[in-house]
Design a protein around this motif. Structure first.
Motif, PDB file in Angstrom:
ATOM      1  N   ALA A 260       0.805  -1.226   0.000  1.00 34.09           N
ATOM      2  CA  ALA A 260       0.000   0.000   0.000  1.00 34.09           C
ATOM      3  C   ALA A 260       0.835   1.272   0.000  1.00 34.09           C
ATOM      4  O   ALA A 260       0.487   2.255  -0.653  1.00 34.09           O
ATOM      5  CB  ALA A 260      -0.950   0.003   1.200  1.00 34.09           C
ATOM      6  N   GLY A 261       1.935   1.271   0.742  1.00 31.27           N
ATOM      7  CA  GLY A 261       2.705   2.504   0.873  1.00 31.27           C
ATOM      8  C   GLY A 261       3.569   2.835  -0.321  1.00 31.27           C
ATOM      9  O   GLY A 261       4.104   3.944  -0.412  1.00 31.27           O
ATOM     10  N   LEU A 331      13.686  -2.319  -3.370  1.00 33.14           N
ATOM     11  CA  LEU A 331      13.275  -0.921  -3.426  1.00 33.14           C
ATOM     12  C   LEU A 331      13.816  -0.142  -2.231  1.00 33.14           C
ATOM     13  O   LEU A 331      14.292   0.994  -2.375  1.00 33.14           O
ATOM     14  CB  LEU A 331      11.749  -0.838  -3.461  1.00 33.14           C
ATOM     15  CG  LEU A 331      11.127   0.544  -3.654  1.00 33.14           C
ATOM     16  CD1 LEU A 331      11.547   1.140  -4.985  1.00 33.14           C
ATOM     17  CD2 LEU A 331       9.607   0.456  -3.566  1.00 33.14           C
ATOM     18  N   ALA A 332      13.775  -0.745  -1.059  1.00 33.12           N
ATOM     19  CA  ALA A 332      14.229  -0.060   0.154  1.00 33.12           C
ATOM     20  C   ALA A 332      15.702   0.317   0.079  1.00 33.12           C
ATOM     21  O   ALA A 332      16.105   1.385   0.555  1.00 33.12           O
ATOM     22  CB  ALA A 332      13.973  -0.947   1.371  1.00 33.12           C
ATOM     23  N   ALA A 394       2.584   5.793   8.151  1.00 35.20           N
ATOM     24  CA  ALA A 394       3.778   6.106   7.370  1.00 35.20           C
ATOM     25  C   ALA A 394       4.516   7.367   7.817  1.00 35.20           C
ATOM     26  O   ALA A 394       5.748   7.337   7.945  1.00 35.20           O
ATOM     27  CB  ALA A 394       3.414   6.203   5.890  1.00 35.20           C
ATOM     28  N   PRO A 395       3.829   8.509   8.044  1.00 35.09           N
ATOM     29  CA  PRO A 395       4.589   9.705   8.431  1.00 35.09           C
ATOM     30  C   PRO A 395       5.441   9.501   9.681  1.00 35.09           C
ATOM     31  O   PRO A 395       6.561  10.018   9.768  1.00 35.09           O
ATOM     32  CB  PRO A 395       3.491  10.754   8.663  1.00 35.09           C
ATOM     33  CG  PRO A 395       2.374  10.323   7.778  1.00 35.09           C
ATOM     34  CD  PRO A 395       2.396   8.826   7.842  1.00 35.09           C
ATOM     35  N   VAL A 396       4.925   8.719  10.651  1.00 33.27           N
ATOM     36  CA  VAL A 396       5.698   8.457  11.871  1.00 33.27           C
ATOM     37  C   VAL A 396       6.907   7.591  11.549  1.00 33.27           C
ATOM     38  O   VAL A 396       8.036   7.869  11.987  1.00 33.27           O
ATOM     39  CB  VAL A 396       4.809   7.766  12.931  1.00 33.27           C
ATOM     40  CG1 VAL A 396       5.636   7.415  14.164  1.00 33.27           C
ATOM     41  CG2 VAL A 396       3.638   8.661  13.303  1.00 33.27           C
ATOM     42  N   VAL A 397       6.682   6.511  10.773  1.00 30.04           N
ATOM     43  CA  VAL A 397       7.781   5.608  10.410  1.00 30.04           C
ATOM     44  C   VAL A 397       8.825   6.344   9.580  1.00 30.04           C
ATOM     45  O   VAL A 397      10.036   6.209   9.806  1.00 30.04           O
ATOM     46  CB  VAL A 397       7.238   4.390   9.634  1.00 30.04           C
ATOM     47  CG1 VAL A 397       8.379   3.503   9.149  1.00 30.04           C
ATOM     48  CG2 VAL A 397       6.275   3.591  10.497  1.00 30.04           C
ATOM     49  N   THR A 411      13.115   2.800   5.239  1.00 30.83           N
ATOM     50  CA  THR A 411      12.610   2.138   6.445  1.00 30.83           C
ATOM     51  C   THR A 411      11.159   1.714   6.263  1.00 30.83           C
ATOM     52  O   THR A 411      10.747   0.616   6.669  1.00 30.83           O
ATOM     53  CB  THR A 411      12.725   3.084   7.653  1.00 30.83           C
ATOM     54  OG1 THR A 411      14.092   3.483   7.815  1.00 30.83           O
ATOM     55  CG2 THR A 411      12.232   2.412   8.925  1.00 30.83           C
ATOM     56  N   TRP A 412      10.377   2.570   5.634  1.00 25.41           N
ATOM     57  CA  TRP A 412       8.963   2.270   5.393  1.00 25.41           C
ATOM     58  C   TRP A 412       8.809   1.039   4.504  1.00 25.41           C
ATOM     59  O   TRP A 412       7.964   0.178   4.750  1.00 25.41           O
ATOM     60  CB  TRP A 412       8.304   3.489   4.767  1.00 25.41           C
ATOM     61  CG  TRP A 412       6.884   3.305   4.323  1.00 25.41           C
ATOM     62  CD1 TRP A 412       6.397   3.454   3.064  1.00 25.41           C
ATOM     63  CD2 TRP A 412       5.760   2.961   5.138  1.00 25.41           C
ATOM     64  NE1 TRP A 412       5.051   3.220   3.029  1.00 25.41           N
ATOM     65  CE2 TRP A 412       4.631   2.915   4.297  1.00 25.41           C
ATOM     66  CE3 TRP A 412       5.601   2.682   6.489  1.00 25.41           C
ATOM     67  CZ2 TRP A 412       3.362   2.598   4.757  1.00 25.41           C
ATOM     68  CZ3 TRP A 412       4.332   2.365   6.955  1.00 25.41           C
ATOM     69  CH2 TRP A 412       3.232   2.331   6.096  1.00 25.41           C
TER      70      TRP A 412
END
Length: 434
Positions: A260-261, A331-332, A394-397, A411-412
């Motif tokens: 999703a992200g 991807l990360a 997501a914004p927190v991660v 990280t996400w």
């Protein structure tokens, strides 16, 4: 040349937790049904995915003036819209199952949802503030969610079990094709209004062939009247009575959380990691999506067809999930745009097979043939809920990840790979269907 033999899907008779009901006598698929269904899927996904993948990010950046502010605004808008959509789908599904219109049970919701959604997208394009975008996007999610769940319900209504993998594979290709078409539209259409309105109008046009082809008889028996409490209670299901259905929902949620992200924050990921401007981001997304669509277009019908032929579902779902895990990790850690393209291709291979076979598996474990639309709405909820949870988390991660060498978006994506892996293990809790 003789027709290739297709094995029936293997069933573990009497296995623990086997709650898979019989789908009754062999269904007769209407002529042209698959083509009409695929067109309607493509149109609805074009209208939904073009904003999620591209247009909303650019729209909110134009309003807020910075990527940082737009990231938080996008999390709120996408997350809230996904909540509205996930609530609307099972509710509309239940209403569709009980609809007694002379137009049929599914047609009114397919057409009405598309028209409402298209109008709401036009309002998003005209909006000048974030609250205006939020309200209009929520209406669009509800409208197109209604159209989608009613269209999905036509599969168990019309398609025999031996064809579920093929049908799910073909319809699964429509999502990446819609993303590719959406990325092309965003590149060609420069104004915010056209970027939202054109996909919505295309959706309205493309659902029409299905409405014409569909054999959608009027519900003969009058359903019992319910109050609001009884109606909402009828949407729920008992996980203990239907464990297979519950585990399929859990597996889909975990795998789709991993995915999703990617799209929602992908424009920001490219801009931050590779210092690309809006025009270059749009071009990079188009290139990435071409590769992803090619890979997904191969794996979706192939996975569905092989699953039908071999007569098994779970191994294909698990293998597809593992391929997605590999792509998310690539991807990360991607150091170059070329690796990003490769990673998205790998994810596309996994996602295509997962979407086609998982959908076929979901149809086979539906608890009650009389509640197909409602139950498919719940299955859809498991796929759309990550679109709400993801942008909220997501914004927190990403903020915490910015303090690491991997970076916030890296990280996400690692977190996404881990949840996707959990979904792979979960699918083997399903019993009764191999």
């Amino acid at each position: 040349m003789s027709e290739p033999h297709t094995l029936p899907v293997a069933v573990d008779e009497g296995g623990p937790g086997a709650d898979t009901p019989s789908r009754g006598p062999e269904l007769r698929e209407p002529s042209g049904f698959l083509a009409g269904l695929a067109l309607s899927y493509f149109g609805v996904y074009l209208a939904l995915m073009t904003p999620v993948m591209f247009a909303l990010a650019f729209k909110l950046q134009h309003i807020s003036g910075s990527i940082e502010s737009a990231t938080h605004a996008l999390g709120v808008v996408a997350g809230t819209g996904a909540i509205v959509g996930m609530i609307a789908q099972p509710v509309v599904g239940r209403l569709s199952d009980r609809t007694r219109s002379s137009f049929g049970r599914r047609r009114p919701w397919i057409l009405g949802g598309a028209v409402v959604g298209a109008g709401a997208l036009g309002c998003v394009g005209l909006a000048h503030t974030m609250p205006q975008v939020l309200i209009a996007w929520c209406v669009a999610q509800a409208g197109f969610g209604a159209a989608l769940v009613a269209a999905q319900a036509t599969i168990p209504d019309q398609v025999p079990a031996r064809r579920l993998g093929v049908v799910s594979g073909i319809t699964g290709v429509t999502t990446p094709l819609s993303i590719l078409a959406g990325s092309a539209l965003v590149t060609v259409l420069t104004g915010d209004l056209l970027r939202f309105l054109v996909p919505g109008l295309v959706a309205v046009v493309l659902v029409i062939p299905l409405l014409v082809i569909l054999e959608d008889p009027q519900l003969e028996d009058t359903p019992p009247r319910h109050g609001v409490r009884e109606f909402l209670g009828s949407i729920a299901f008992n996980p203990r009575r239907h464990p297979n259905f519950s585990w399929v929902m859990a597996s889909r949620f975990l795998v789709m959380f991993g995915y999703a992200g990617i799209g929602t924050f992908f424009p920001f990921f490219l801009g931050q990691r590779f210092q690309l401007g809006e025009t270059d981001v749009a071009k990079a997304i188009l290139l990435v999506n071409v590769v992803s669509v090619v890979c997904l277009s191969m794996s979706a019908p192939l996975g569905g067809a092989l699953s039908d032929r071999i007569g098994k579902r779970r191994p294909f779902v698990a293998a597809a999930g593992l391929i997605m895990v590999l792509g998310l990790l690539l991807l990360a850690f991607a150091p170059t745009l070329g690796i990003v393209v490769v990673a998205q291709g790998v994810i596309g291979l996994g996602l295509g097979a997962f979407m086609s076979v998982d959908q076929a598996l979901a149809v086979q474990v539906l608890p009650n043939p009389d509640d197909n639309a409602k139950d498919l709405g719940l299955i859809a909820l498991a796929g759309t809920l990550p679109q709400s949870v993801g942008p909220a988390v997501a914004p927190v991660v990403i903020s915490l990840g910015n303090a690491t060498a991997l970076g916030g978006y890296g990280t996400w994506y690692v977190l996404g790979a881990l949840t996707c892996l959990a979904g792979v293990f979960t699918i083997y809790r399903v019993r009764g269907v191999r």
